[in-house]
Scaffold this active site. Structure first.
Site, PDB file in Angstrom:
ATOM      1  N   ASP A 287       0.736  -0.976   0.144  1.00  0.00           N
ATOM      2  CA  ASP A 287       0.011  -0.144  -0.080  1.00  0.00           C
ATOM      3  C   ASP A 287       0.848   1.151   0.020  1.00  0.00           C
ATOM      4  O   ASP A 287       0.546   2.271  -0.776  1.00  0.00           O
ATOM      5  CB  ASP A 287      -0.839  -0.071   1.125  1.00  0.00           C
ATOM      6  CG  ASP A 287      -2.447   0.480   0.825  1.00  0.00           C
ATOM      7  OD1 ASP A 287      -2.676   0.712  -0.156  1.00  0.00           O
ATOM      8  OD2 ASP A 287      -2.977   0.753   1.943  1.00  0.00           O
ATOM      9  N   ASP A 325      -9.346  -1.591   2.262  1.00  0.00           N
ATOM     10  CA  ASP A 325      -8.994  -1.268   3.544  1.00  0.00           C
ATOM     11  C   ASP A 325     -10.025  -1.470   4.499  1.00  0.00           C
ATOM     12  O   ASP A 325      -9.799  -1.484   5.811  1.00  0.00           O
ATOM     13  CB  ASP A 325      -9.164   0.401   3.676  1.00  0.00           C
ATOM     14  CG  ASP A 325      -7.918   0.858   2.758  1.00  0.00           C
ATOM     15  OD1 ASP A 325      -6.995   0.128   2.621  1.00  0.00           O
ATOM     16  OD2 ASP A 325      -8.338   1.926   1.868  1.00  0.00           O
TER      17      ASP A 325
END
Length: 578
Positions: A287, A325
């Site tokens: 990420d 997420d």
């Protein structure tokens, strides 16, 4: 999981703001919706993923009920996923980035993705809608409720009555004044006989299964068992998917996104805290690299308009959160809740003394000496299914209390067990979300949410284990089936603490051996057993519909066959209500 699942929070480009104003902006609707939506779907998904833990024994079917097959996770993560996931996600994300640049018009890709996601979301939507309908049904038609004095009233659909159990004698006393399956204040309503019959009938239709069978040439080809809620959930899922494909509203896109997250929690297990934490750590690095050091993540997030993210807009701006997420940390949070349930039943495990006989024969003669020692066998508490218990929890929890009354044992075992690890992970996730949004508003740049969520969730879990002195238990817990054993004999010291235990058989291995014994007929060959079953006929199996088919076949006369039979069996009907 695809690379789109890890899109990050993105805000419209705004003038730089001092940090003091960033905290005030967190109260804007679009940011609050992001936080509470993510927490809400994780909360629902974690509770929906509850299964029988290995520390509990399977529930025995009641009289007249068939044994229910236990649900298992479709996908369990392994150590190799630590490397495989980031590489796979990076390849897909980069491919999407260059595909968008090559098309020069993301609308073409969005149409294809909308169609694809509309179809793929049917399973997630049906699972979410089905569980919502089941909870609503349990609220309307619970199996027990408690009055203001804490006395539990049980609802009996067979006798169409309500009764209480005497604590001293255990006898049941039918309450003549309560003649409906409703709880609380509604149980005292005075209704006509037809109205009472209709409510009992509606309860049976909503909670019991219908059976659809197709017989062709005396062979049962199709057997489907479903409830009214199952039909409704597929209808709802299909309607929402079609509406999204035609309209493309953000609200419908968010609903499909939440359903996909919910379905992921039902299907995927991190297997253990160790593997789950390692996978989160690898995606943490992925990420950060994709957001801070490449243009891929934010560019794809802004270009694709499909249910791969939560999007909330207001007059002051917009905010987005990728499904990754939610799903990535949410899987570990759901594991934490199942670990809480595992510990809850582990505390209820008892030790039952057993005598073990050991025979020894001396070499000089043929005398045999038998030595008897007393050991202890672990006896697991019976599992109480969480499905259908949320309504019972609501109705057995008086006003002013947070948990059901003591006599509501099923509701307590299923829903009111201690959840320290899950609550700790929820707090860690919430802190990580607020830190993500604050940093994003201060620097006015999209942030890799996992940069803050992964330390928040994993840190809160392992810190909780450290404080509670249960790091070893967390490290040893796994959902690969190795802990689900039977007939474990242990040695205890004088204080009752386990000092040594024998390796018990895994429950799935015991089940396979039992199936082989049944197929073998305990000494009979398979052909002999099959021949005996054919002589007995279908009626001896205890299946009423099979007996009916056999009866129809016999009534046709010698040499005749049932070429086609389609039958639908409804739940039991309420004949009369007094």
């Amino acid at each position: 999981m695809s690379s789109e699942d890890n899109l990050q929070n993105v805000a419209d480009v705004l003038p730089p703001s001092p940090p003091v104003f960033a905290f005030a902006r967190l109260l804007e609707p679009q940011y609050l919706f992001i936080v509470f939506s993510a927490l809400g779907i994780i909360w629902l998904g974690a509770h929906g993923s509850l299964r029988r833990p290995p520390s509990a024994a399977p529930a025995k079917p009641k009289n007249g009920e068939k044994k229910r097959e236990e649900e298992k996770f479709t996908e369990g993560l392994v150590a190799s996923d630590v490397i495989r996931f980031p590489l796979m996600l990076a390849a897909v994300l980069i491919g999407l980035y260059y595909l968008i640049n090559w098309l020069q018009d993301p609308a073409i890709l969005n149409k294809g993705l909308r169609l694809y996601m509309s179809i793929m979301s049917l399973a997630g939507l049906s699972a979410l809608a089905g569980d919502v309908l089941d909870n609503l049904t349990s609220l309307v038609f619970p199996t027990a409720w408690a009055d203001s004095k804490g006395q539990v009233h049980h609802i009996d659909p067979d006798r169409c009555c309500q009764y209480v159990i005497d604590k001293e004698t255990g006898n049941q006393t039918v309450i003549k004044e309560k003649t409906t399956p409703l709880a609380g204040f509604f149980s005292s309503l005075v209704l006509s006989p037809f109205s009472r019959w209709f409510i009992w009938e509606l309860r049976n239709l909503s909670t019991e299964e219908w059976t659809v069978r197709l017989v062709v040439y005396n062979k049962l080809l199709v057997k489907i068992e479903l409830r009214l809620n199952d039909v409704l959930r597929f209808a709802i899922a299909g309607g929402v998917s079609v509406a999204y494909h035609l309209l493309g509203w953000d609200a419908l896109s968010n609903l499909l996104s939440m359903a996909l997250c919910y379905f992921s929690f039902m299907m995927i297990s991190p297997t253990s805290f160790t593997i789950g934490s390692m996978v989160l750590a690898s995606l943490f690095v992925y990420d950060v690299v994709m957001v801070f050091y490449t243009p891929f993540m934010i560019a794809v997030a802004k270009s694709i308009d499909a249910p791969i993210k939560l999007v909330f807009t207001s007059a002051k701006g917009a905010s987005m959160l990728g499904l990754g997420d939610i799903v990535v940390p949410g899987m570990l949070m759901a594991l934490a809740l199942r670990f809480d349930l595992f510990q809850h039943y582990q505390r209820q495990t008892t030790l039952e003394p057993v005598e073990l006989a050991t025979e020894t024969t001396t070499e000089t003669n043929t005398t045999t000496t038998t030595t008897t020692t007393t050991q202890h066998r672990r006896v697991k508490a019976t599992y109480v299914d969480t499905r259908g218990q949320w309504g019972n929890r609501f109705w057995t929890t008086p006003l002013g209390r947070l948990s059901p009354v003591r006599d509501a044992t099923d509701a307590i075992a299923a829903t009111a067990f201690p959840k320290p690890y899950f609550y700790a992970s929820v707090a860690g996730y919430a802190v990580g979300m607020f830190v993500t949004l604050t940093v994003m508003l201060v620097f006015n740049h999209g942030q890799p949410a996992l940069l803050y969520l992964v330390p928040g969730v994993t840190g809160s879990l392992w810190l909780t284990g450290l404080v509670r002195g249960e790091i070893k238990d967390m490290w040893g817990y796994t959902e690969d089936g190795s802990l689900d054993t039977e007939d474990v004999v242990v040695e205890v010291d004088r204080e009752g603490r386990v000092v040594k235990e024998s390796a018990g058989k895994r429950r799935d291995e015991v089940g396979e051996e039992g199936d082989k014994e049944e197929e073998g007929g305990k000494g009979e060959s398979g052909d002999e057993k099959k021949g005996g079953d054919e002589k007995k006929g279908e009626a001896d199996k205890g299946d009423k519909l099979e007996a009916e088919i056999e009866g129809i076949r016999n009534n046709l006369g010698p040499g005749k066959h049932e070429l086609f039979l389609l039958s639908v069996t409804a739940p039991r009907a309420v004949m009369t209500v007094t």
